[in-house]
Write a protein that holds these residues in place. Sequence first.
Motif: not given
Length: 234
Positions: A155-162, A164-179, A223-227
Amino acid sequence: MQIIPIDNKNLVRAYRNKVLTDSLLVAEKFRKKHKNVIQKIEDLMIIDDYNGLNFQPVEYTDLKGENRKMYQMDRKSFAVLAMGFTGKKALQWKIKFVGAFEAMEEILMRHKNLEWQHDRQTGKAKRLELTSSIQKVVDLARGQGSSNADRYYTAFTKLIYGQVFNLKNVPDNFRDILDERALRKLRLIEEHAALLLDETVKGVNDYHEPYQVLKRKLTALLDVVGRLSLDVSA
Protein backbone atom coordinates in the motif's frame (compact mmCIF):
# COMPACT_ATOMS: atom_id res chain seq x y z
CA MET A 1 32.09 34.33 -25.25
CA GLN A 2 33.60 31.50 -23.26
CA ILE A 3 37.36 31.05 -23.63
CA ILE A 4 38.43 27.42 -23.86
CA PRO A 5 41.91 25.83 -23.91
CA ILE A 6 43.17 24.41 -27.17
CA ASP A 7 43.77 20.66 -27.35
CA ASN A 8 45.39 19.56 -30.60
CA LYS A 9 46.05 16.02 -29.37
CA ASN A 10 42.44 14.83 -29.51
CA LEU A 11 39.96 15.19 -32.32
CA VAL A 12 37.02 15.43 -29.92
CA ARG A 13 36.43 16.21 -26.25
CA ALA A 14 33.66 15.70 -23.74
CA TYR A 15 31.92 18.74 -22.33
CA ARG A 16 28.81 18.57 -20.12
CA ASN A 17 27.92 15.08 -21.36
CA LYS A 18 28.30 16.15 -24.99
CA VAL A 19 31.00 15.16 -27.46
CA LEU A 20 32.36 18.11 -29.40
CA THR A 21 35.05 19.11 -31.85
CA ASP A 22 35.89 22.62 -33.05
CA SER A 23 36.46 24.61 -36.20
CA LEU A 24 40.16 25.12 -35.47
CA LEU A 25 40.81 21.38 -35.44
CA VAL A 26 38.68 20.85 -38.51
CA ALA A 27 40.62 23.53 -40.37
CA GLU A 28 43.95 22.05 -39.31
CA LYS A 29 43.17 18.43 -40.17
CA PHE A 30 41.40 19.15 -43.46
CA ARG A 31 44.05 21.72 -44.45
CA LYS A 32 41.61 24.62 -44.71
CA LYS A 33 42.03 28.22 -43.69
CA HIS A 34 40.27 28.72 -40.38
CA LYS A 35 38.54 31.88 -41.59
CA ASN A 36 37.07 29.90 -44.50
CA VAL A 37 35.80 27.16 -42.17
CA ILE A 38 34.19 29.79 -39.95
CA GLN A 39 32.55 31.37 -43.01
CA LYS A 40 31.19 27.98 -44.09
CA ILE A 41 29.79 27.39 -40.60
CA GLU A 42 28.13 30.78 -40.51
CA ASP A 43 26.63 30.18 -43.95
CA LEU A 44 25.18 26.89 -42.68
CA MET A 45 23.78 28.63 -39.61
CA ILE A 46 21.94 31.12 -41.83
CA ILE A 47 20.17 28.43 -43.86
CA ASP A 48 19.52 26.15 -40.87
CA ASP A 49 15.82 27.02 -40.57
CA TYR A 50 14.99 24.16 -38.19
CA ASN A 51 17.93 24.67 -35.81
CA GLY A 52 19.05 21.11 -36.34
CA LEU A 53 22.72 22.10 -36.29
CA ASN A 54 24.67 22.92 -33.16
CA PHE A 55 27.49 25.38 -33.78
CA GLN A 56 28.46 27.28 -30.63
CA PRO A 57 30.82 30.29 -30.81
CA VAL A 58 33.66 30.26 -28.27
CA GLU A 59 37.04 31.96 -27.99
CA TYR A 60 40.55 30.55 -27.82
CA THR A 61 43.89 32.24 -27.17
CA ASP A 62 46.27 32.11 -30.12
CA LEU A 63 50.08 31.96 -30.00
CA LYS A 64 50.25 35.76 -29.77
CA GLY A 65 48.09 35.73 -26.68
CA GLU A 66 45.10 37.22 -28.50
CA ASN A 67 41.54 35.94 -28.20
CA ARG A 68 40.09 34.54 -31.41
CA LYS A 69 36.70 33.14 -32.35
CA MET A 70 36.05 29.55 -33.25
CA TYR A 71 33.02 27.25 -33.21
CA GLN A 72 32.36 24.08 -31.25
CA MET A 73 30.14 21.47 -32.89
CA ASP A 74 28.58 18.08 -32.24
CA ARG A 75 28.85 15.03 -34.47
CA LYS A 76 25.88 15.84 -36.73
CA SER A 77 27.03 19.40 -37.27
CA PHE A 78 30.55 18.21 -38.06
CA ALA A 79 29.16 15.74 -40.58
CA VAL A 80 27.18 18.46 -42.36
CA LEU A 81 30.18 20.79 -42.38
CA ALA A 82 32.59 18.12 -43.64
CA MET A 83 30.16 16.96 -46.30
CA GLY A 84 31.66 19.44 -48.73
CA PHE A 85 35.26 18.37 -48.09
CA THR A 86 36.33 16.03 -50.89
CA GLY A 87 39.35 13.95 -51.79
CA LYS A 88 41.14 10.91 -50.39
CA LYS A 89 42.75 12.72 -47.46
CA ALA A 90 39.46 14.38 -46.55
CA LEU A 91 37.72 11.00 -46.51
CA GLN A 92 40.39 9.60 -44.19
CA TRP A 93 39.95 12.48 -41.76
CA LYS A 94 36.16 12.16 -41.87
CA ILE A 95 36.50 8.52 -40.84
CA LYS A 96 38.95 9.44 -38.05
CA PHE A 97 36.66 12.16 -36.70
CA VAL A 98 33.58 9.92 -36.76
CA GLY A 99 35.55 7.17 -35.04
CA ALA A 100 36.67 9.63 -32.36
CA PHE A 101 33.07 10.77 -31.81
CA GLU A 102 31.88 7.17 -31.47
CA ALA A 103 34.64 6.24 -29.03
CA MET A 104 34.04 9.25 -26.78
CA GLU A 105 30.26 8.74 -26.90
CA GLU A 106 30.77 5.15 -25.75
CA ILE A 107 32.94 6.33 -22.85
CA LEU A 108 30.26 8.84 -21.79
CA MET A 109 27.57 6.18 -22.06
CA ARG A 110 29.56 3.82 -19.82
CA HIS A 111 30.08 6.63 -17.34
CA LYS A 112 26.36 7.39 -17.30
CA ASN A 113 25.61 3.70 -16.77
CA LEU A 114 27.97 3.62 -13.79
CA GLU A 115 26.24 6.68 -12.33
CA TRP A 116 22.88 5.04 -12.93
CA GLN A 117 24.01 1.86 -11.17
CA HIS A 118 25.31 3.92 -8.25
CA ASP A 119 21.96 5.67 -7.98
CA ARG A 120 20.21 2.28 -8.09
CA GLN A 121 22.34 1.00 -5.20
CA THR A 122 21.81 4.19 -3.20
CA GLY A 123 18.12 3.92 -3.93
CA LYS A 124 18.08 0.37 -2.57
CA ALA A 125 19.61 1.60 0.67
CA LYS A 126 16.96 4.30 0.97
CA ARG A 127 14.32 1.69 0.15
CA LEU A 128 15.53 -0.39 3.09
CA GLU A 129 15.12 2.63 5.35
CA LEU A 130 11.56 3.08 4.08
CA THR A 131 10.83 -0.63 4.58
CA SER A 132 12.02 -0.34 8.16
CA SER A 133 9.67 2.61 8.69
CA ILE A 134 6.75 0.72 7.14
CA GLN A 135 7.53 -2.18 9.46
CA LYS A 136 6.71 0.11 12.40
CA VAL A 137 3.27 0.74 10.92
CA VAL A 138 2.81 -3.00 10.37
CA ASP A 139 3.76 -3.69 13.98
CA LEU A 140 1.31 -1.04 15.17
CA ALA A 141 -1.47 -2.55 13.04
CA ARG A 142 -0.77 -6.07 14.31
CA GLY A 143 -0.74 -4.81 17.86
CA GLN A 144 -4.19 -3.34 17.33
CA GLY A 145 -5.57 -6.59 15.95
CA SER A 146 -5.28 -6.08 12.19
CA SER A 147 -5.25 -9.36 10.23
CA ASN A 148 -4.04 -7.65 7.04
CA ALA A 149 -1.16 -5.64 8.41
CA ASP A 150 1.31 -6.97 5.81
CA ARG A 151 -0.65 -5.23 3.06
CA TYR A 152 0.92 -1.95 4.14
CA TYR A 153 4.19 -2.82 2.40
CA THR A 154 2.39 -2.79 -0.95
CA ALA A 155 0.00 0.00 0.00
CA PHE A 156 2.75 2.48 0.90
CA THR A 157 4.78 1.58 -2.18
CA LYS A 158 1.81 2.17 -4.47
CA LEU A 159 1.02 5.39 -2.66
CA ILE A 160 4.52 6.79 -3.24
CA TYR A 161 4.75 5.67 -6.87
CA GLY A 162 1.27 7.00 -7.52
CA GLN A 163 2.11 10.37 -6.03
CA VAL A 164 5.51 10.79 -7.69
CA PHE A 165 4.69 9.39 -11.15
CA ASN A 166 0.89 9.72 -11.40
CA LEU A 167 0.59 5.94 -11.69
CA LYS A 168 -2.45 3.83 -10.89
CA ASN A 169 -0.86 0.52 -11.87
CA VAL A 170 2.81 -0.21 -11.22
CA PRO A 171 4.51 -2.53 -13.78
CA ASP A 172 6.87 -5.34 -12.80
CA ASN A 173 10.49 -4.35 -12.19
CA PHE A 174 9.33 -0.75 -12.12
CA ARG A 175 12.55 0.72 -10.72
CA ASP A 176 14.62 -0.88 -13.49
CA ILE A 177 12.97 1.30 -16.13
CA LEU A 178 13.63 4.57 -14.31
CA ASP A 179 16.33 6.91 -15.57
CA GLU A 180 18.88 8.70 -13.39
CA ARG A 181 16.69 11.76 -12.80
CA ALA A 182 13.64 9.70 -11.83
CA LEU A 183 15.63 7.45 -9.49
CA ARG A 184 17.10 10.43 -7.68
CA LYS A 185 13.72 12.06 -7.17
CA LEU A 186 12.18 8.79 -6.02
CA ARG A 187 15.05 8.26 -3.58
CA LEU A 188 14.52 11.70 -2.06
CA ILE A 189 10.78 11.15 -1.72
CA GLU A 190 11.28 7.73 -0.13
CA GLU A 191 13.76 9.20 2.33
CA HIS A 192 11.24 11.93 3.20
CA ALA A 193 8.44 9.36 3.47
CA ALA A 194 10.48 7.24 5.89
CA LEU A 195 11.03 10.23 8.16
CA LEU A 196 7.34 11.15 8.04
CA LEU A 197 6.29 7.63 8.94
CA ASP A 198 8.75 7.45 11.83
CA GLU A 199 7.39 10.71 13.23
CA THR A 200 3.74 9.81 12.65
CA VAL A 201 3.85 6.35 14.23
CA LYS A 202 5.12 7.85 17.49
CA GLY A 203 2.11 10.13 17.87
CA VAL A 204 -0.94 8.15 16.70
CA ASN A 205 -3.32 5.74 18.38
CA ASP A 206 -5.00 4.35 15.26
CA TYR A 207 -2.91 2.29 12.82
CA HIS A 208 -4.92 3.72 9.87
CA GLU A 209 -3.60 7.23 10.49
CA PRO A 210 0.00 6.93 9.18
CA TYR A 211 -1.22 6.11 5.67
CA GLN A 212 -3.60 9.07 5.59
CA VAL A 213 -1.00 11.43 7.06
CA LEU A 214 1.64 10.35 4.54
CA LYS A 215 -0.80 10.65 1.64
CA ARG A 216 -1.79 14.16 2.68
CA LYS A 217 1.76 15.39 3.23
CA LEU A 218 3.16 13.84 0.05
CA THR A 219 0.36 15.40 -1.97
CA ALA A 220 1.16 18.81 -0.49
CA LEU A 221 4.91 18.34 -1.07
CA LEU A 222 4.61 17.20 -4.68
CA ASP A 223 2.13 19.94 -5.49
CA VAL A 224 5.04 22.27 -4.75
CA VAL A 225 8.08 20.42 -6.12
CA GLY A 226 6.27 18.79 -9.04
CA ARG A 227 5.60 15.26 -10.21
CA LEU A 228 7.26 13.22 -12.94
CA SER A 229 5.47 12.01 -16.05
CA LEU A 230 6.42 8.47 -16.95
CA ASP A 231 5.44 6.46 -20.03
CA VAL A 232 5.29 2.82 -18.95
CA SER A 233 3.32 1.57 -21.96
CA ALA A 234 6.39 0.24 -23.75
